[in-house]
Design an enzyme around this catalytic site. Structure first.
Site, PDB file in Angstrom:
ATOM      1  N   HIS A  97       1.432   5.087   0.046  1.00 30.98           N
ATOM      2  CA  HIS A  97       2.397   6.169   0.264  1.00 30.98           C
ATOM      3  C   HIS A  97       2.589   6.983  -1.008  1.00 30.98           C
ATOM      4  O   HIS A  97       2.534   6.436  -2.112  1.00 30.98           O
ATOM      5  CB  HIS A  97       3.761   5.612   0.665  1.00 30.98           C
ATOM      6  CG  HIS A  97       3.709   4.715   1.854  1.00 30.98           C
ATOM      7  ND1 HIS A  97       3.332   5.154   3.100  1.00 30.98           N
ATOM      8  CD2 HIS A  97       3.968   3.402   1.995  1.00 30.98           C
ATOM      9  CE1 HIS A  97       3.371   4.142   3.949  1.00 30.98           C
ATOM     10  NE2 HIS A  97       3.749   3.064   3.306  1.00 30.98           N
ATOM     11  N   GLU A 115       9.033   1.051   0.193  1.00 31.46           N
ATOM     12  CA  GLU A 115       9.380   0.101   1.238  1.00 31.46           C
ATOM     13  C   GLU A 115       9.311  -1.309   0.685  1.00 31.46           C
ATOM     14  O   GLU A 115       8.785  -1.524  -0.415  1.00 31.46           O
ATOM     15  CB  GLU A 115       8.432   0.252   2.434  1.00 31.46           C
ATOM     16  CG  GLU A 115       6.997  -0.143   2.139  1.00 31.46           C
ATOM     17  CD  GLU A 115       6.050   0.215   3.289  1.00 31.46           C
ATOM     18  OE1 GLU A 115       6.170   1.303   3.839  1.00 31.46           O
ATOM     19  OE2 GLU A 115       5.189  -0.617   3.615  1.00 31.46           O
ATOM     20  N   HIS A 172      -1.474  -1.311   0.196  1.00 32.41           N
ATOM     21  CA  HIS A 172      -0.843  -2.423   0.912  1.00 32.41           C
ATOM     22  C   HIS A 172      -1.246  -2.472   2.377  1.00 32.41           C
ATOM     23  O   HIS A 172      -1.560  -1.441   2.975  1.00 32.41           O
ATOM     24  CB  HIS A 172       0.685  -2.324   0.807  1.00 32.41           C
ATOM     25  CG  HIS A 172       1.252  -1.100   1.444  1.00 32.41           C
ATOM     26  ND1 HIS A 172       1.207   0.139   0.856  1.00 32.41           N
ATOM     27  CD2 HIS A 172       1.879  -0.909   2.630  1.00 32.41           C
ATOM     28  CE1 HIS A 172       1.782   1.021   1.637  1.00 32.41           C
ATOM     29  NE2 HIS A 172       2.196   0.421   2.741  1.00 32.41           N
ATOM     30  N   ARG A 192      -4.056   6.701   4.876  1.00 31.26           N
ATOM     31  CA  ARG A 192      -4.897   5.557   5.231  1.00 31.26           C
ATOM     32  C   ARG A 192      -6.117   5.541   4.321  1.00 31.26           C
ATOM     33  O   ARG A 192      -6.898   6.488   4.300  1.00 31.26           O
ATOM     34  CB  ARG A 192      -5.292   5.651   6.710  1.00 31.26           C
ATOM     35  CG  ARG A 192      -5.988   4.395   7.208  1.00 31.26           C
ATOM     36  CD  ARG A 192      -6.369   4.484   8.687  1.00 31.26           C
ATOM     37  NE  ARG A 192      -5.218   4.510   9.565  1.00 31.26           N
ATOM     38  CZ  ARG A 192      -4.983   5.443  10.484  1.00 31.26           C
ATOM     39  NH1 ARG A 192      -5.809   6.452  10.636  1.00 31.26           N
ATOM     40  NH2 ARG A 192      -3.918   5.381  11.244  1.00 31.26           N
TER      41      ARG A 192
HETATM   42 ZN    ZN Z   1       3.619   1.216   4.158  1.00 32.71          ZN
END
Ligand code: ZN
Length: 310
Positions: A97, A115, A172, A192
């Site tokens: 991200h 996150e 991740h 991605r």
């Molecule tokens: Zn994520």
């Protein structure tokens, strides 16, 4: 005194999803490939409805827009947190991200995404993808362009109860057999990086290689987690992380314990056991918000909880 705000989760069907949200959490799910339960969410792609009280049937985003006093007049265009439970039956694609600055410039003013993951359950030999093995951007780009994925991607063993903070720029992914509770900034911007060369309806899913290379931090450094913990006869409290966007705590209750609220508001998820809050019954899978000014509250029972606040 303000009422507790109980939320109705929103479920998402995903190709990699399973049925553990039903078998483990007792939710009524839309199908056998349910990947995500958006449990405390005001995001436009899954806006939770209020389950009780005077705001019954309204959404969390509506409440944020129209009754900011319930959130201590916290600033921001959108409710700042998003809590999900994820059930991965197969490996998820490997992602990264952007931070707020990059997302604002490259994604029409969107927020970046920080996150964190609490491992609710995993296979005995469970693994997770966190970080990479490139020493700098140049090596990162080389390894990506030469498809040296095995060498690049860092895979670590996990067990139930582990916790990971995923700052922007961290590569991740969760792998098969893992259930997590994710607490995140209210954003959906994801790049991605790698999808294990799988096909979806006969073609590979879109990758975002250039943006990924832009935002991946090199070298990878594990983010700091674990703050203060406190224990008494009836209750163990562990601060899992405190960062610019949220503080997340794990609470294991065995008995009765009184707390006084100092936060603007508090998001709570019951991830195990059952009990009550101020006489209101609670069970595994319940998610609620204690609004501003709720004051002192009493938890009772054998319960495992995740608390988050800004
Ligand atoms: Zn994520």
């Amino acid at each position: 005194m303000q009422n507790i705000i109980f939320l109705e989760p929103v479920f998402k069907t995903m190709i990699w999803g399973g049925n553990k949200l039903q078998t483990e959490f007792g939710y009524s799910i839309p199908g056998d490939n349910t990947g995500e339960c958006w449990a405390i969410s005001a995001h436009k792609n899954g806006d939770c409805e209020i389950r009780n009280g005077e705001y019954h049937g309204k959404t969390l985003s509506w409440l944020w827009d129209n009754h900011r006093e319930l959130f201590g007049y916290a600033s921001g265009e959108v409710f700042p947190l998003l809590v999900k439970i994820i059930d991965a039956k197969t490996d998820l694609s490997i992602q990264v991200h952007p931070d707020d600055t990059y997302a604002k410039e490259q994604e029409n003013g969107a927020l970046g995404k920080t996150e964190c993951w609490y491992i609710l359950d995993c296979d005995e030999d469970g693994e997770i993808v966190i970080g990479h093995n490139a020493k700098d951007k140049e090596q990162l780009a080389d390894m990506i362009h030469q498809n040296r994925w095995k060498e690049l991607i860092r895979v670590c063993p996990i067990k139930k109860g582990d916790f990971f903070q995923i700052d922007p720029g961290t590569v991740h992914a969760i792998k098969k057999g893992t259930m997590i509770l994710e607490t995140q900034q209210n954003s959906d911007i994801t790049y991605r990086l790698y999808d294990y060369d799988r096909l979806d309806h006969g073609k590979p899913r879109e990758l975002h290689i250039d943006k990924s290379i832009d935002v991946i931090r090199c070298p990878h450094i594990d983010s700091k987690t674990n703050g203060v913990s406190s224990q008494n006869e009836n209750c163990d409290i562990d601060e899992l992380v405190s960062c610019d966007y949220y503080t997340v705590k794990h609470v294991q209750l065995h008995g009765e314990q009184e707390f006084s609220m100092t936060e603007k508001f508090l998001s709570i998820s019951v991830i195990g056991g059952c009990g009550e809050i101020d006489g209101v019954p609670l069970k595994k899978g319940d998610h609620f918000i204690l609004p501003n000014g709720y004051g002192t509250y009493c938890l009772k029972g054998e319960m495992e909880l995740i608390l988050s606040h800004i």
